[in-house]
Scaffold this active site. Structure first.
Site, PDB file in Angstrom:
ATOM      1  N   LEU A  21     -14.889  82.547 -32.070  1.00 51.15           N
ATOM      2  CA  LEU A  21     -14.694  83.956 -31.985  1.00 51.15           C
ATOM      3  C   LEU A  21     -13.558  84.353 -33.114  1.00 51.15           C
ATOM      4  O   LEU A  21     -13.948  85.323 -33.648  1.00 51.15           O
ATOM      5  CB  LEU A  21     -13.698  83.829 -30.653  1.00 51.15           C
ATOM      6  N   ASP A  40      -6.364  79.044 -40.032  1.00 51.01           N
ATOM      7  CA  ASP A  40      -6.849  77.808 -39.117  1.00 51.01           C
ATOM      8  C   ASP A  40      -6.098  76.521 -39.661  1.00 51.01           C
ATOM      9  O   ASP A  40      -5.988  76.317 -40.953  1.00 51.01           O
ATOM     10  CB  ASP A  40      -8.284  77.775 -39.274  1.00 51.01           C
ATOM     11  N   ASP A  75       1.014  76.140 -39.605  1.00 52.82           N
ATOM     12  CA  ASP A  75       0.807  75.933 -38.187  1.00 52.82           C
ATOM     13  C   ASP A  75       1.677  77.135 -37.405  1.00 52.82           C
ATOM     14  O   ASP A  75       2.924  77.102 -37.729  1.00 52.82           O
ATOM     15  CB  ASP A  75       1.484  74.511 -37.807  1.00 52.82           C
ATOM     16  N   ILE A  76       0.844  77.964 -37.117  1.00 49.78           N
ATOM     17  CA  ILE A  76       1.568  79.315 -36.729  1.00 49.78           C
ATOM     18  C   ILE A  76       2.364  79.178 -35.396  1.00 49.78           C
ATOM     19  O   ILE A  76       3.073  80.329 -34.946  1.00 49.78           O
ATOM     20  CB  ILE A  76       0.428  80.229 -36.568  1.00 49.78           C
ATOM     21  N   ASN A 102      -5.691  84.314 -31.980  1.00 49.94           N
ATOM     22  CA  ASN A 102      -6.694  83.931 -31.415  1.00 49.94           C
ATOM     23  C   ASN A 102      -6.861  82.325 -31.393  1.00 49.94           C
ATOM     24  O   ASN A 102      -7.526  81.699 -30.851  1.00 49.94           O
ATOM     25  CB  ASN A 102      -8.052  84.258 -32.248  1.00 49.94           C
ATOM     26  N   TYR A 173      -3.743  75.756 -19.352  1.00 48.03           N
ATOM     27  CA  TYR A 173      -4.412  76.837 -20.238  1.00 48.03           C
ATOM     28  C   TYR A 173      -4.371  78.273 -19.336  1.00 48.03           C
ATOM     29  O   TYR A 173      -4.102  79.261 -20.084  1.00 48.03           O
ATOM     30  CB  TYR A 173      -5.830  76.312 -20.423  1.00 48.03           C
ATOM     31  N   LYS A 177      -2.631  81.663 -21.018  1.00 50.78           N
ATOM     32  CA  LYS A 177      -3.382  82.712 -21.234  1.00 50.78           C
ATOM     33  C   LYS A 177      -2.807  83.965 -20.245  1.00 50.78           C
ATOM     34  O   LYS A 177      -2.664  85.207 -20.459  1.00 50.78           O
ATOM     35  CB  LYS A 177      -4.788  82.668 -20.757  1.00 50.78           C
ATOM     36  N   THR A 207     -18.080  78.858 -27.396  1.00 50.56           N
ATOM     37  CA  THR A 207     -17.591  78.451 -28.612  1.00 50.56           C
ATOM     38  C   THR A 207     -17.324  77.042 -28.587  1.00 50.56           C
ATOM     39  O   THR A 207     -17.564  76.205 -27.606  1.00 50.56           O
ATOM     40  CB  THR A 207     -16.023  79.091 -28.888  1.00 50.56           C
TER      41      THR A 207
END
Length: 306
Positions: A21, A40, A75-76, A102, A173, A177, A207
């Site tokens: 994505l 990334d 690394d965000i 994302n 997860y 989310k 994905t």
């Protein structure tokens, strides 16, 4: 390249943009004229170190067709990485207009088998990985607004149907989310005064994270419409990330194939008010009557009917 050039002149940051994505979003923004920071970390599906630099490859792919892009491999989910990400946009292009969150990976386990590290790591990359870039971008936009340069800024967060309904085997997860939806609503309320709009999507697409789930949903024979292609999600993300989406904020959109749905969150349903404290013995009848008059919740993904 697209004829509309909806994002001409805008600078867009996309996290987790090396594949799936994120890659589709980065390419779509570039096709609409945006200059793109492709972030990334290059890890595997489970978040562990991988080989190569997918961010470099996607940035090169954009430049090869005449677009502008720069790679960022930090690394965000760390303060340093998130600050560096926003700094890369400002240092390279002199501005920042849109942030798309994302990045993420999976560590699926049933709850009784879910290790603490797998819980922490998934919450970290999805939820903290949305919060920290948002924080640094928002600080920049607040400074711009206070200096009299109120931006037309946009943030697009990535939630999931798992975050809205839950998903068996994905407690970590699903929690992350769901947290992203809460973060989106708060950010939309807090940042509106600075010219920032914040929305979230709950996409369904094929994905690395979903290839087993959607293994049967391959491209239609004869080159027909591939409903599970990640590129189907990107037009909505680009529109939300553009100035054209003025006035749209604090919303969650579910999107799959050619379908877009505005999701409507928790709203008050049937209510009983005694005007005093309830006795426990009263509640069996009261609560059951309330439930009988309410809408049946949608089932959790993967749940079996008993």
């Amino acid at each position: 390249m697209s004829a509309s050039r909806m994002c001409e002149g805008r600078v867009v940051v996309v996290t987790g943009a090396g594949r799936g994505l994120g890659r589709a979003h980065a390419l779509a923004f570039a096709a609409e004229g945006a200059r793109v920071v492709v972030n990334d970390l290059g890890v595997g599906l489970d978040g562990r170190p991988g080989a190569g630099s997918p961010a470099d490859r996607v940035a090169a792919e954009i430049r090869a067709v005449g677009g502008e892009a720069v790679a960022h491999a930090g690394d965000i989910a760390t303060t340093e990485g998130a600050a560096s990400l926003i700094g890369t946009a400002l240092e390279t292009y002199g501005r920042l207009d849109t942030l798309v969150g994302n990045a993420g990976f999976l560590r699926d386990r049933m709850l009784v088998n879910l290790d603490e590290d797998d819980w922490d790591d998934v919450l970290r990359v999805h939820l903290k990985g949305h919060f920290l870039p948002l924080k640094h971008a928002a600080a920049h936009w607040r400074a711009e607004a206070k200096a009299g340069r109120t931006p037309e800024a946009r943030i697009v967060a990535t939630s999931s149907g798992a975050g809205l309904l839950g998903s068996v085997g994905q407690g970590n997860y699903s929690a992350a989310k769901a947290g992203i939806v809460g973060l989106t609503l708060v950010a939309a309320a807090e940042l509106a005064r600075y010219g920032v709009q914040v929305n979230a999507i709950a996409p369904a697409a094929r994905t690395r994270m979903t290839e087993r789930t959607f293994a049967a949903a391959m491209a239609a024979p004869g080159g027909g419409f591939d409903a599970m292609a990640p590129e189907n999600v990107s037009p909505l993300v680009v529109w939300l990330g553009s100035a054209a989406s003025a006035g749209v904020t604090g919303r969650v959109f579910e999107t799959e194939g050619g379908r877009i749905t505005v999701m409507e969150g928790w709203r008050p349903g049937p209510t009983a008010d005694k005007g005093a404290r309830w006795h426990v013995a009263e509640l069996d009848q009261v609560v059951r009557e309330l439930l009988a008059g309410s809408r049946t919740p949608a089932p959790v993904y993967g749940a079996t009917t008993l």
